[in-house]
Scaffold this active site. Structure first.
Site, PDB file in Angstrom:
ATOM      1  N   LYS A  29      -0.627  -6.818  -7.873  1.00  0.00           N
ATOM      2  CA  LYS A  29      -0.847  -7.994  -7.020  1.00  0.00           C
ATOM      3  C   LYS A  29      -2.270  -8.538  -7.259  1.00  0.00           C
ATOM      4  CE  LYS A  29      -1.517 -10.145  -2.882  1.00  0.00           C
ATOM      5  NZ  LYS A  29      -2.905  -9.886  -2.684  1.00  0.00           N
TER       6      LYS A  29
ATOM      7  N   HIS B   4       0.844  -1.204   0.000  1.00  0.00           N
ATOM      8  CA  HIS B   4       0.000   0.000   0.000  1.00  0.00           C
ATOM      9  C   HIS B   4       0.880   1.255   0.000  1.00  0.00           C
ATOM     10  CE1 HIS B   4      -2.792  -2.910   2.194  1.00  0.00           C
ATOM     11  NE2 HIS B   4      -3.520  -2.544   1.162  1.00  0.00           N
TER      12      HIS B   4
HETATM   13  P1  AMP Z   1      -6.451  -4.057  -0.409  1.00  0.00           P
HETATM   14  O1  AMP Z   1      -6.355  -3.196   0.804  1.00  0.00           O
HETATM   15  O2  AMP Z   1      -5.891  -5.418  -0.222  1.00  0.00           O
HETATM   16  O3  AMP Z   1      -7.823  -4.025  -1.021  1.00  0.00           O
HETATM   17  O4  AMP Z   1      -5.494  -3.401  -1.488  1.00  0.00           O
HETATM   18  C1  AMP Z   1      -5.590  -2.047  -1.841  1.00  0.00           C
HETATM   19  C2  AMP Z   1      -4.714  -1.781  -3.042  1.00  0.00           C
HETATM   20  O5  AMP Z   1      -3.363  -2.106  -2.705  1.00  0.00           O
HETATM   21  C3  AMP Z   1      -5.080  -2.646  -4.252  1.00  0.00           C
HETATM   22  O6  AMP Z   1      -4.955  -1.874  -5.422  1.00  0.00           O
HETATM   23  C4  AMP Z   1      -4.053  -3.741  -4.198  1.00  0.00           C
HETATM   24  O7  AMP Z   1      -3.779  -4.324  -5.463  1.00  0.00           O
HETATM   25  C5  AMP Z   1      -2.843  -2.979  -3.692  1.00  0.00           C
HETATM   26  N1  AMP Z   1      -1.882  -3.914  -3.107  1.00  0.00           N
HETATM   27  C6  AMP Z   1      -2.099  -4.822  -2.116  1.00  0.00           C
HETATM   28  N2  AMP Z   1      -0.990  -5.559  -1.893  1.00  0.00           N
HETATM   29  C7  AMP Z   1      -0.048  -5.100  -2.757  1.00  0.00           C
HETATM   30  C8  AMP Z   1       1.306  -5.462  -3.026  1.00  0.00           C
HETATM   31  N3  AMP Z   1       1.918  -6.442  -2.366  1.00  0.00           N
HETATM   32  N4  AMP Z   1       1.968  -4.780  -3.994  1.00  0.00           N
HETATM   33  C9  AMP Z   1       1.351  -3.789  -4.678  1.00  0.00           C
HETATM   34  N5  AMP Z   1       0.082  -3.401  -4.477  1.00  0.00           N
HETATM   35  C10 AMP Z   1      -0.616  -4.048  -3.535  1.00  0.00           C
END
Ligand code: AMP
Length: 254
Positions: free
Chosen positions: A149, A37
């Site tokens: 991811k 994030h």
């Molecule tokens: P989430 O909180 O899991 O819904 O993720 C929020 C955003 O962060 C989404 O666009 C995910 O794809 C991105 N994200 C989560 N984990 C990663 C990671 N390891 N590398 C890059 N982006 C990420």
């Protein structure tokens, strides 16, 4: 500087009006922030005058209620991370505020959203696209940042924005990994120490196997893991694997 925290749609819209002249970048998340994030937030900070982070654990995208109930919440640490990465405003609304219709209306895609994770998680991407549509309408960003991811999600959001002529750019950000290759995820904290040791094998299998079938076989037969899928699609290799009660996803470019 501490970011401003806004908890209502009405409050956000009022604040947004005071920033109409500035370029707004947006990072939608479900909180429990990690370095993945942070990478999105850093890029957002660089490319926009104002950075908005949303934190909302969206129930409509969880097909499994237990997974929703167990989703990690780390509000204080998230505030700290947001402050360190230059976030101006955290938008953290409630369900009733974001769903005045109680989810009578939804955005649905009927092709790619039914493949990969869509097969195992019915309705998941309807929930994702609906919440992203709502957030875009409220935040009105010029750019929104999504991680590779969750490549299927990124691709569906890009297609939705094109299909509805939405006036913003979707900026993809490369997957951030732990030193051993495991893709960072909010769900990683739910792994037991033993599961955490095997988890990097998912990336190893994706990156090093000669085919999707070989990767699946390695994870199932040699590592004894429960594989939902390993599939090659759109020039990438995708996997979803269950370790105990935690379902992890990853993908690599072929
Ligand atoms: P989430 O909180 O899991 O819904 O993720 C929020 C955003 O962060 C989404 O666009 C995910 O794809 C991105 N994200 C989560 N984990 C990663 C990671 N390891 N590398 C890059 N982006 C990420």
């Amino acid at each position: 500087m501490k970011p401003l925290v806004i908890r209502t749609v009405e409050g956000f819209l009022a604040w947004r009006k005071t920033n109409v002249e500035k370029s707004v970048g947006f990072v939608p998340t479900m909180g429990a922030l990690h370095n993945g994030h942070a990478q999105l937030l850093d890029q957002c900070r660089l490319e926009n005058q104002i950075s908005v982070l949303s934190i909302f654990v969206n129930p409509t995208q969880f097909n499994d209620k237990k997974d929703f109930d167990k989703y990690p919440i780390t509000w204080e640490a998230d505030l700290e991370t947001a402050a360190q990465h230059g976030v101006d405003c955290i938008f953290a609304p409630t369900f009733t505020d974001l769903y005045p219709d109680n989810y009578r209306f939804k955005v649905s895609e009927n092709d790619f959203s039914l493949q990969l994770c869509g097969k195992d998680r019915p309705g998941h991407f309807d929930g994702v696209l609906t919440i992203v549509m709502k957030l875009f309408q409220i935040v009105r960003p010029e750019r929104a940042y999504f991680g590779e991811k969750d490549f299927q999600q990124l691709s569906l959001v890009q297609d939705m924005v094109k299909s509805f002529f939405m006036p913003l750019d979707i900026v993809p950000v490369a997957t951030v990994r732990e030193a051993d290759g495991l893709a960072m995820s909010s769900r990683n904290v739910r792994l037991t120490p033993e599961e955490r040791k095997v988890a990097p094998k998912i990336h190893e299998a994706l990156a090093q196997s000669s085919s999707a079938m070989a990767a699946k076989d390695f994870l199932e037969t040699q590592m004894g893991l429960q594989v939902d899928y390993v599939e090659d699609l759109k020039g990438r290799r995708f996997a979803a694997v269950k370790l105990g009660t935690v379902r992890l996803i990853d993908n690599v470019e072929l």
